[in-house]
Each structure stands twice: as structure tokens, then as C-alpha cells.
Enzyme design. Structure first.
Site, PDB file in Angstrom:
ATOM      1  N   LYS A  49       0.677  -1.349  -0.005  1.00 50.65           N
ATOM      2  CA  LYS A  49       0.108   0.008  -0.057  1.00 50.65           C
ATOM      3  C   LYS A  49       0.845   1.280   0.001  1.00 50.65           C
ATOM      4  CE  LYS A  49      -3.931  -2.259   2.140  1.00 50.65           C
ATOM      5  NZ  LYS A  49      -4.739  -2.335   3.462  1.00 50.65           N
ATOM      6  N   GLN A  93      -4.800  -1.556   9.847  1.00 49.75           N
ATOM      7  CA  GLN A  93      -4.713  -2.835   8.930  1.00 49.75           C
ATOM      8  C   GLN A  93      -5.073  -4.170   9.772  1.00 49.75           C
ATOM      9  OE1 GLN A  93      -3.612  -3.372   5.584  1.00 49.75           O
ATOM     10  NE2 GLN A  93      -3.768  -5.500   5.922  1.00 49.75           N
ATOM     11  N   ASP A 116     -10.752   3.336   4.899  1.00 48.58           N
ATOM     12  CA  ASP A 116     -10.971   1.860   4.521  1.00 48.58           C
ATOM     13  C   ASP A 116     -12.556   1.462   5.017  1.00 48.58           C
ATOM     14  OD1 ASP A 116      -9.391  -0.115   3.595  1.00 48.58           O
ATOM     15  OD2 ASP A 116      -8.931  -1.307   5.616  1.00 48.58           O
TER      16      ASP A 116
HETATM   17  N1  LIG Z   1      -7.698  -2.889   6.915  1.00 55.07           N
HETATM   18  C1  LIG Z   1      -7.679  -3.678   6.074  1.00 55.07           C
HETATM   19  N2  LIG Z   1      -7.122  -4.988   6.439  1.00 55.07           N
HETATM   20  C2  LIG Z   1      -6.960  -5.923   5.502  1.00 55.07           C
HETATM   21  C3  LIG Z   1      -7.630  -5.704   4.357  1.00 55.07           C
HETATM   22  C4  LIG Z   1      -8.187  -4.524   3.861  1.00 55.07           C
HETATM   23  O1  LIG Z   1      -8.829  -4.526   2.881  1.00 55.07           O
HETATM   24  N3  LIG Z   1      -8.355  -3.580   4.993  1.00 55.07           N
HETATM   25  N4  LIG Z   1      -7.455  -6.872   3.315  1.00 55.07           N
HETATM   26  C5  LIG Z   1      -6.506  -7.868   3.507  1.00 55.07           C
HETATM   27  C6  LIG Z   1      -5.145  -7.534   3.051  1.00 55.07           C
HETATM   28  N5  LIG Z   1      -5.005  -6.587   1.906  1.00 55.07           N
HETATM   29  C7  LIG Z   1      -5.127  -5.558   2.150  1.00 55.07           C
HETATM   30  O2  LIG Z   1      -4.992  -4.973   3.169  1.00 55.07           O
HETATM   31  C8  LIG Z   1      -4.471  -7.225   0.609  1.00 55.07           C
HETATM   32  C9  LIG Z   1      -4.216  -8.642   0.361  1.00 55.07           C
HETATM   33  C10 LIG Z   1      -3.770  -8.852  -1.047  1.00 55.07           C
HETATM   34  C11 LIG Z   1      -3.552  -8.051  -1.827  1.00 55.07           C
HETATM   35  C12 LIG Z   1      -2.958  -8.327  -3.137  1.00 55.07           C
HETATM   36  O3  LIG Z   1      -2.984  -7.402  -4.157  1.00 55.07           O
HETATM   37  N6  LIG Z   1      -2.469  -9.557  -3.401  1.00 55.07           N
HETATM   38  C13 LIG Z   1      -1.803  -9.874  -4.766  1.00 55.07           C
HETATM   39  C14 LIG Z   1      -1.270 -11.277  -4.516  1.00 55.07           C
HETATM   40  C15 LIG Z   1       0.051 -10.994  -3.659  1.00 55.07           C
HETATM   41  C16 LIG Z   1       0.902 -12.141  -3.546  1.00 55.07           C
HETATM   42  O4  LIG Z   1       1.504 -12.603  -4.672  1.00 55.07           O
HETATM   43  O5  LIG Z   1       0.997 -12.680  -2.454  1.00 55.07           O
HETATM   44  C17 LIG Z   1      -3.142 -10.293  -5.811  1.00 55.07           C
HETATM   45  O6  LIG Z   1      -4.058 -10.674  -5.396  1.00 55.07           O
HETATM   46  O7  LIG Z   1      -2.901 -10.126  -7.031  1.00 55.07           O
HETATM   47  C18 LIG Z   1      -3.906  -6.559  -1.644  1.00 55.07           C
HETATM   48  C19 LIG Z   1      -4.537  -6.397  -0.476  1.00 55.07           C
HETATM   49  C20 LIG Z   1      -6.314  -8.289   5.044  1.00 55.07           C
HETATM   50  N7  LIG Z   1      -6.301  -7.150   5.860  1.00 55.07           N
END
Ligand SMILES: Nc1nc2c(c(=O)[nH]1)N[C@@H](CN(C=O)c1ccc(C(=O)N[C@@H](CCC(=O)O)C(=O)O)cc1)CN2
Length: 281
Positions: A49, A93, A116
């Protein structure tokens, strides 16, 4: 033929717009990020992020909050950020360290800084389909942007949300309901046989349960749109909650993992962040 809902492509379009909007503001956009430094997933996602925010001209202030903190001390921190005029958005987060009551912390974030969309006030506005502007949780809002980009019809369709987390399932069901779908929410206490029947009936299936390959292609309705919010790691590979290969030829549309909902989550968070800065400038 099954078509991919390409979150990476749509996220780039949103990010480009966000960067342009940032340049039009008189004041710097600053997102404060509270996270557990001992959680590997949080380290990874907060890093993703912050790097993306920097590329779009958004400053981040990453604030580690470990297991030695209490719910009250984290709420006091949030309140100081609410009062800080240099901070335009706040993100908590998930998950926070064990023992810290995350929902109470989410709800301490002032609605006008809730980047968020996880606080009780803005979630209440979502469930009430309020007319005033408010932020929506980044993952489900990102899913709606993806559905809209690909012109997937929602009104009058049967939607099934699997999972009822505060981050995804609950707000996803409200968004689909507000968009005039007929929505059912399945969760851990839904009988497997009932889930199978619901799946066969659903035009749109959105799954976020954290169990790799939980839903198989054979369970889906022919022609369904499948949204996979799963972010599991299997043999070192990002793997969704839907068995992607077996859904081929059955689903009309599906989000890949990686490259589907994940990039949309980050793009939407940063879009929310600039929206709050615009509203409060
Ligand atoms: N306050 C928050 N906490 C969490 C959220 C949220 O939206 N708000 N979501 C998840 C984690 N997350 C963002 O925080 C998140 C997870 C994954 C990805 C992402 O882009 N993943 C990639 C793959 C990454 C890899 O290769 O490992 C993809 O899907 O292409 C973005 C954001 C939990 N906590």
C-alpha cells in the site's frame, strides 16, 4: 468460454485517475496506517500500500502497534490522528495483535478520515444506503468497480456472498443489495448441502472464506460470475477460495488470484483516500 475479470488492469485505470486527482489538491494527502509489525501478512500488505501510495503522490505514515498495546491505547492513538490536520485518512490494517479489539479501533476512526470504510458509522450508512457521501470497505467496493467495468448486470440477479467478515462479506452483501440484487449470505454454519443448492442458483458468487479451492466448478451455475477474494498461499503460490481450473467453461466470468480482487483492494483504498481529502479540503 470463461472470461477473466482483470483486476490488475482495472486497478491501473483507477490508480491513474487517483494520481491525477492528487495533483489537483492544494494540500498533501496523508494516509496514517496502523498495523501489527509482527504479522507477516500485514508487513507485506502495508508495504504494498505504501509503495503504491508513493507512486500516486499520497504520503503514508506507517505506525507499528504491537502486542504490548491495549485497545484503549490504540483508540487514543486513533483519536490523536483524528485531531491531526496533517492526516487526511486513517487505515487500521487487519488483523491487529491478539487482545486488541479491532472493531472498537475501526469505529474510533472519524468517518471523515475512514479511508478503509470499516467504522460503525460508515458501515451503518452503507447498510442504510445513505444519500450523503461515505467510504466503503476497499475490497467489496473494488469488487463493485470491477463488476461495473465489465458491465456485469446486478439488478434483479441472484447473488450469493460466501463469508460474513466485516472486511468483506457483510459490506459486500449490502453493496449488492443496494445495487438491487437478491442477496443471500452463507457462512461457516451454513449446511454444506444448503450451500450447494444456493451455489447452483446464484448468478453472482462472491467468496471470501480463506479456504483454498473451497468452491469447485461443478458446484456453480452455468454462466455464473465468480468473484474470488481468497488470498491463501499453497506451495508458495497465491491461491484463491475457488478452484480456478474446474470453473473454466462453467463460469462466464471469474477473477484470477493473483491479479483479481487484490490489486482492486489497494486501488480502492487509495481512491477512498483521495476522495476524503477532496471532501475535507
Ligand atoms: N484494514 C484492512 N485490512 C485488511 C484488508 C483490507 O482491505 N483492509 N485486506 C486484506 C489484505 N490486503 C489489504 O490490506 C490485501 C491483500 C492482498 C492484496 C494483493 O494485491 N494480493 C495480490 C497477491 C499478492 C501475492 O502475490 O502474495 C493479488 O491478489 O494479486 C492486496 C491487499 C487483509 N487485511
Amino acid at each position: 468460454m470463461t472470461e477473466l475479470l482483470d483486476g490488475a488492469k482495472v486497478a491501473k485505470i483507477i490508480n491513474d485517475k487517483t494520481a491525477q486527482r492528487v495533483t489537483k489538491l492544494d494540500k498533501p494527502v496523508t494516509l496514517a496506517v496502523i498495523y501489527d509489525p509482527d504479522n507477516e501478512g500485514s508487513q507485506l500488505y502495508v508495504g504494498m500500500k505504501s509503495r503504491k501510495a508513493a507512486k500516486l503522490g499520497i504520503q503514508t505514515r506507517d505506525i507499528p502497534v504491537g502486542a504490548d498495546e491495549t485497545t484503549d491505547s490504540v483508540i487514543a492513538l486513533v483519536e490523536s490522528l483524528n485531531a491531526d490536520d496533517d492526516v487526511t485518512g486513517i487505515l487500521v490494517q487487519s488483523p491487529l495483535a491478539k487482545g486488541i479489539k479491532e472493531r472498537q479501533v475501526f469505529s474510533a476512526v472519524a468517518p471523515q478520515k475512514d479511508a478503509d470504510g470499516l467504522g460503525a458509522t460508515v458501515q451503518g450508512m452503507l447498510f442504510g444506503d445513505a444519500l450523503e457521501p461515505y467510504t466503503v470497505a476497499a475490497t467489496p467496493q473494488g469488487v463493485m468497480s470491477l463488476l461495473n467495468y465489465y458491465h456485469i448486470p446486478i439488478k434483479g440477479k441472484v447473488a450469493l456472498v460466501v463469508g460474513r467478515s466485516q472486511l468483506f462479506g457483510r459490506p459486500m452483501s449490502a453493496l449488492l443489495n443496494n445495487a438491487d440484487a437478491t442477496v443471500t449470505v452463507a457462512h461457516r454454519y451454513t449446511e454444506p448441502a444448503v450451500l450447494k443448492r444456493l451455489l447452483k442458483f446464484a448468478d453472482i458468487v462472491a467468496v471470501g472464506v480463506g479456504i483454498p479451492n473451497f468452491i469447485k466448478g461443478e458446484d456453480l451455475k452455468q454462466g455464473a460470475t465468480v468473484i474470488d477474494v481468497g488470498m491463501n498461499v499453497v506451495d508458495g503460490k497465491a491461491t484463491g477460495d475457488v478452484d480456478f481450473d474446474s470453473a473454466q467453461g462453467i463460469a462466464d466470468f471469474i477473477t484470477p488470484v493473483p491479479g483479481g480482487v487484490g490489486p482492486m483492494t489497494i486501488a480502492t483504498l487509495l481512491e477512498n483516500t483521495v476522495t476524503l481529502a477532496e471532501l475535507n479540503q
